[in-house]
Design a protein around this motif. Structure first.
Motif, PDB file in Angstrom:
ATOM      1  N   GLY A  58       0.810  -1.216   0.000  1.00 49.64           N
ATOM      2  CA  GLY A  58       0.000   0.000   0.000  1.00 49.64           C
ATOM      3  C   GLY A  58       0.837   1.257   0.000  1.00 49.64           C
ATOM      4  O   GLY A  58       1.759   1.393  -0.794  1.00 49.64           O
ATOM      5  N   VAL A  59       0.546   2.147   0.907  1.00 51.06           N
ATOM      6  CA  VAL A  59       1.217   3.453   0.914  1.00 51.06           C
ATOM      7  C   VAL A  59       2.714   3.333   1.170  1.00 51.06           C
ATOM      8  O   VAL A  59       3.486   4.173   0.728  1.00 51.06           O
ATOM      9  CB  VAL A  59       0.585   4.415   1.943  1.00 51.06           C
ATOM     10  N   TYR A  60       3.169   2.294   1.859  1.00 52.93           N
ATOM     11  CA  TYR A  60       4.592   2.161   2.175  1.00 52.93           C
ATOM     12  C   TYR A  60       5.436   1.857   0.939  1.00 52.93           C
ATOM     13  O   TYR A  60       6.582   2.271   0.843  1.00 52.93           O
ATOM     14  CB  TYR A  60       4.820   1.081   3.227  1.00 52.93           C
ATOM     15  N   SER A  61       4.885   1.130  -0.008  1.00 50.91           N
ATOM     16  CA  SER A  61       5.680   0.729  -1.175  1.00 50.91           C
ATOM     17  C   SER A  61       5.507   1.648  -2.381  1.00 50.91           C
ATOM     18  O   SER A  61       6.214   1.502  -3.372  1.00 50.91           O
ATOM     19  CB  SER A  61       5.339  -0.707  -1.577  1.00 50.91           C
ATOM     20  N   ARG A  62       4.625   2.608  -2.319  1.00 55.60           N
ATOM     21  CA  ARG A  62       4.359   3.459  -3.494  1.00 55.60           C
ATOM     22  C   ARG A  62       5.558   4.309  -3.894  1.00 55.60           C
ATOM     23  O   ARG A  62       5.823   4.483  -5.074  1.00 55.60           O
ATOM     24  CB  ARG A  62       3.142   4.339  -3.253  1.00 55.60           C
ATOM     25  N   ARG A  63       6.276   4.867  -2.922  1.00 52.50           N
ATOM     26  CA  ARG A  63       7.454   5.684  -3.273  1.00 52.50           C
ATOM     27  C   ARG A  63       8.529   4.824  -3.928  1.00 52.50           C
ATOM     28  O   ARG A  63       9.147   5.229  -4.901  1.00 52.50           O
ATOM     29  CB  ARG A  63       8.013   6.389  -2.041  1.00 52.50           C
TER      30      ARG A  63
END
Length: 75
Positions: A58-63
């Protein structure tokens, strides 16, 4: 020689396991610009593009995903 980077993404850091043939190396990077630059240095050590596998968290892997996508377009 097959090179694979397995990445375990968490909130603040990512643990990277480099699998090169039958040997492995592990390192931890921060999930920010300086950590991604460190990852880029590791990736650029290989003449052929290594396979990169990571868990979509989710948000942790997007960058990390966005960074790797940009790097594949440049290289």
């Amino acid at each position: 020689m097959q090179v694979t980077f397995g990445i375990d993404v968490s909130k603040f850091t990512s643990t990277i396991c480099e699998l090169i043939s039958k040997s492995k190396n592990e390192l931890t990077i921060t999930n920010d610009c300086s950590g991604f630059i460190q990852l880029l240095k590791e990736l650029s050590a290989f003449s052929k593009h290594p396979q990169i596998i990571f868990e979509a968290t989710g948000v942790y892997s997007r960058r990390l995903q966005a960074f790797l996508k940009i790097m594949t377009m440049i290289m």
